[in-house]
Design a protein around this motif. Structure first.
Motif, short mmCIF file in Angstrom:
data_model
loop_
_atom_site.label_atom_id
_atom_site.label_comp_id
_atom_site.label_asym_id
_atom_site.label_seq_id
_atom_site.Cartn_x
_atom_site.Cartn_y
_atom_site.Cartn_z
N HIS A 80 -14.70 51.65 26.11
CA HIS A 80 -15.80 51.77 26.48
C HIS A 80 -17.52 50.89 26.35
O HIS A 80 -18.23 50.30 26.97
N TYR A 110 -16.47 47.78 27.56
CA TYR A 110 -17.24 47.68 29.25
C TYR A 110 -18.70 47.47 28.97
O TYR A 110 -19.53 46.85 29.13
N GLU A 111 -19.68 47.88 28.19
CA GLU A 111 -21.14 48.19 27.95
C GLU A 111 -21.03 46.47 27.65
O GLU A 111 -21.95 46.44 28.09
N GLY A 125 -21.64 44.93 30.21
CA GLY A 125 -22.73 44.26 31.29
C GLY A 125 -22.93 46.17 32.16
O GLY A 125 -23.73 46.52 32.62
N VAL A 162 -22.46 49.84 33.41
CA VAL A 162 -23.55 51.04 33.08
C VAL A 162 -23.48 52.31 33.56
O VAL A 162 -22.26 51.65 35.13
N ARG A 163 -23.59 52.81 32.89
CA ARG A 163 -22.57 54.75 34.19
C ARG A 163 -23.45 54.58 35.35
O ARG A 163 -24.57 54.25 35.57
N TYR A 164 -22.72 54.74 36.23
CA TYR A 164 -22.61 54.97 37.61
C TYR A 164 -22.23 56.35 37.84
O TYR A 164 -21.14 56.46 38.50
N LEU A 194 -18.53 53.27 36.66
CA LEU A 194 -18.98 51.91 35.88
C LEU A 194 -19.62 51.18 36.56
O LEU A 194 -18.53 50.75 37.37
N LEU A 225 -21.30 46.86 37.30
CA LEU A 225 -21.91 45.92 37.21
C LEU A 225 -22.35 44.63 37.85
O LEU A 225 -22.10 44.99 38.58
#
Length: 170
Positions: A135, A138-139, A142, A144-146, A162, A164
């Motif tokens: 996690h 990925y953060e 860049g 973001v939770r989607y 997630l 980008l």
């Protein structure tokens, strides 16, 4: 990331990709209580027919350290990608090679490929209980939770979307 390069997998890489993908998912606890996913993960040849299997290779030894499958909408392996987006699946780094930058290199290669193809976004789904290190990766890159892309392939398996955005870099 020194000493690593990412390239498209060739047929000789497929057994190593199958082994390390299953090993990585097992080490992360993602295969417990599931009976049918390990054979899917090991079937790299079918994924290679439907998308691009990329490998991170140790320059010094030639060993495959990790792999990912890059797909476009309409592929049998595209769970989330909509027109104009790309998706990557089954990112895995051999447990003995984790911490060397292979995962970040593979994700960066997917970002570059999606950008090259003119995609507006790159998406992935991650299991809710996935390792915190994944996690964070990925953060940091860049994503973001989607929540609009969250889904459950079967009861008890929660996948979180997630995304980008690739348009900001243009």
């Amino acid at each position: 990331m020194t000493g690593l390069r990412v390239r498209r997998a060739d047929p000789a890489d497929l057994p190593a990709v199958a082994r390390l993908t299953v090993a990585a998912y097992e080490a992360d606890g993602q295969l417990k209580d599931e009976s049918g996913y390990a054979p899917v993960l090991a079937d790299v040849a079918t994924r290679a027919e439907s998308g691009e299997v990329l490998v991170a290779v140790d320059d010094a030894t030639g060993h495959v350290l990790g792999a990912v499958t890059f797909v476009l909408p309409g592929s049998p392996y595209a769970d989330l990608a909509e027109p104009g987006e790309a998706e990557f699946r089954m990112l895995a780094v051999d447990p003995v090679a984790q911490g060397r930058g292979a995962g970040a290199a593979l994700v960066s290669a997917c970002v570059a490929r999606a950008t090259e193809l003119g995609c507006t976004a790159l998406v992935i789904c991650v299991r809710a209980g996935m390792a915190a290190s994944a996690h964070r990766l990925y953060e940091r890159l860049g994503f973001v939770r989607y929540p609009e892309k969250d889904w459950m392939p079967m009861p008890g398996i929660e996948l979180r979307g997630l995304r980008l955005d690739l348009t900001a870099a243009r």
